[in-house]
Enzyme design. Structure first.
Site, PDB file in Angstrom:
ATOM      1  N   ASP A 161       0.825  -1.213   0.000  1.00 59.85           N
ATOM      2  CA  ASP A 161       0.000   0.000   0.000  1.00 59.85           C
ATOM      3  C   ASP A 161       0.862   1.267   0.000  1.00 59.85           C
ATOM      4  OD1 ASP A 161      -2.501   1.248  -0.062  1.00 59.85           O
ATOM      5  OD2 ASP A 161      -3.312  -0.015   1.532  1.00 59.85           O
ATOM      6  N   ARG A 212      -2.614  -1.183  -8.865  1.00 59.05           N
ATOM      7  CA  ARG A 212      -3.912  -0.535  -8.764  1.00 59.05           C
ATOM      8  C   ARG A 212      -3.946   0.674  -9.686  1.00 59.05           C
ATOM      9  NH1 ARG A 212      -6.652  -0.923  -3.894  1.00 59.05           N
ATOM     10  NH2 ARG A 212      -7.723   0.993  -4.474  1.00 59.05           N
ATOM     11  N   ASP A 216      -9.910   3.156  -3.860  1.00 62.35           N
ATOM     12  CA  ASP A 216     -10.614   1.984  -3.339  1.00 62.35           C
ATOM     13  C   ASP A 216     -12.036   1.899  -3.887  1.00 62.35           C
ATOM     14  OD1 ASP A 216      -8.373   1.489  -1.885  1.00 62.35           O
ATOM     15  OD2 ASP A 216      -9.274   1.821   0.081  1.00 62.35           O
TER      16      ASP A 216
END
Length: 396
Positions: A161, A212, A216
């Protein structure tokens, strides 16, 4: 002689720089060539449904459910622990430590259990000083040590992350963990999660196995459709070994209708997105299982050609998404994002077929085949629903 000596030194210097660049470039691409992610990863992740409410019993029960449900047999292999698994402080040796109150047996024992089920265990860390929950340390400045710790535990997958990142570019921070994993002695899938902030599709393919492309996902129609559009922008960068990641699946979490979840799963499959289940596998209902276990839809996602499908036509809320498959087939989705039923048509020229092609159209959700379809494919599609097909050219 002076000129010759200078010339030789310059040539040697240039050769050294060139060889160094080649070596660095080779090393940067080695992780991508680690033999992993030849098709998009499939599995489960704890965050969407459980967030920080996780423990070793949950992870074991999820592994059990993955096997007993039959999902593991059709390709779902990763059991991924997200944030909140560790203590706030490292041990006296500077190593990460599993949280004693929730993972008392430690991660190595949990890894052994998951492996005994024929599955793979994933874990989470952060390219910052703390993870996003701020309940455990990140790996910034500890990349080599943490990678070796993960390898010693038998970890197969790392989600990395981007919180508490000291304001440093992810282009500087993420390669350090990539190299650390490369040197860990174990093949570990590397999932970059910097939320698409610095267009990772343009640079992360040499560093990790997926990245990603968005923020989110939330368990609602607006979030899912927005993320589908944002991810579509980067379709040309996906390839075997390196995939765009529009975030985990929300199927089964209750915030969307069956038709919306079907659209969600279909678009993710066509887009060669990771298929990481985000619901509670222990209590999923029949509809959720049927959506997640559609082998024909999954086959599109896992197709060996590895080309991401994309949006090829938009008329208001009516869309056509398509992409090539192996054996000269084509996958097509007719997607109705509107609030009323509507006919949607995909013409051959719009989806990469010749005007003279005659195809058999396989409906992947109805499990039925329409033979000898010519020039275009049309269907009545319900609101927020889709139709998904594979088109196979008939021999002349």
């Amino acid at each position: 002689m002076v000129l010759l000596s200078f010339s030789l030194r310059f040539i040697a210097f240039t050769l050294t720089i060139t060889l160094t660049q080649i070596a660095d470039g080779f090393q940067s691409r080695m992780l991508m060539n680690n033999g992993l992610a030849l098709s998009p990863q499939m599995g489960w992740n704890s965050w969407n449904h459980f967030q920080c409410n996780i423990n070793e019993t949950l992870i074991k029960q999820t592994a059990d459910a993955m096997v007993s449900s039959g999902l593991s047999a059709i390709g779902y292999k990763y059991i991924n622990i997200d944030d909140c698994w560790g203590e706030l402080k490292r041990d006296s040796q500077g190593s990460l430590v599993a949280k004693a109150s929730t993972f008392p047996s430690g991660i190595k024992a949990l890894s052994d259990y998951v492996h005994s089920k024929g599955l793979k265990l994933g874990i989470y860390s952060d390219a910052g000083t703390l993870t996003c929950s701020q309940t455990m340390p990140g790996s910034l400045g500890h990349e080599e040590q943490d990678a070796k710790t993960f390898a010693s535990w038998g970890i197969d997958y790392l989600k990395y992350d981007n919180c508490e990142n000291t304001g440093t570019s992810p282009r500087e921070r993420y390669p350090k963990m990539s190299k650390a994993l490369l040197n860990s002695g174990r093949s570990i899938f590397f999932s970059l999660c910097e939320w698409g902030q610095e267009d990772p599709a343009t640079w992360a393919g040499d560093i990790g196995n997926s990245w990603r492309t968005t923020g989110d996902i939330q368990d609602n129609w607006k979030s899912m459709t927005l993320i589908a559009d944002q991810n579509d922008r980067w379709a040309s960068y996906a390839r075997p070994g390196s995939w765009n990641d529009p975030d985990m699946l929300e199927v089964g979490n209750g915030g969307m209708t069956k038709e919306e979840y079907m659209s969600h799963f279909s678009i993710w499959a066509l887009a060669k997105a990771p298929l990481l289940i985000g619901c509670d596998l222990r209590s999923m209902d029949k509809v959720t299982f049927e959506l997640l276990s559609n082998k024909e839809v999954i086959a599109v996602n896992q197709d060996k050609l590895g080309i991401q499908g994309k949006k090829v036509k938009k008329e208001g809320d009516l869309e056509v998404w398509a992409g090539p498959l192996s054996k000269k087939r084509v996958a097509v989705i007719l997607w109705n994002r509107g609030s009323a039923s509507a006919n949607i048509t995909a013409r051959w020229a719009e989806i990469g077929l010749n005007s003279s092609d005659i195809v058999n159209a396989r409906d992947l959700w109805e499990h039925s085949t329409y033979s000898c379809v010519k020039k275009q494919l049309s269907a009545l599609v319900e609101p927020h629903a889709c139709k998904m097909y594979t088109l196979t050219r008939r021999k002349a």
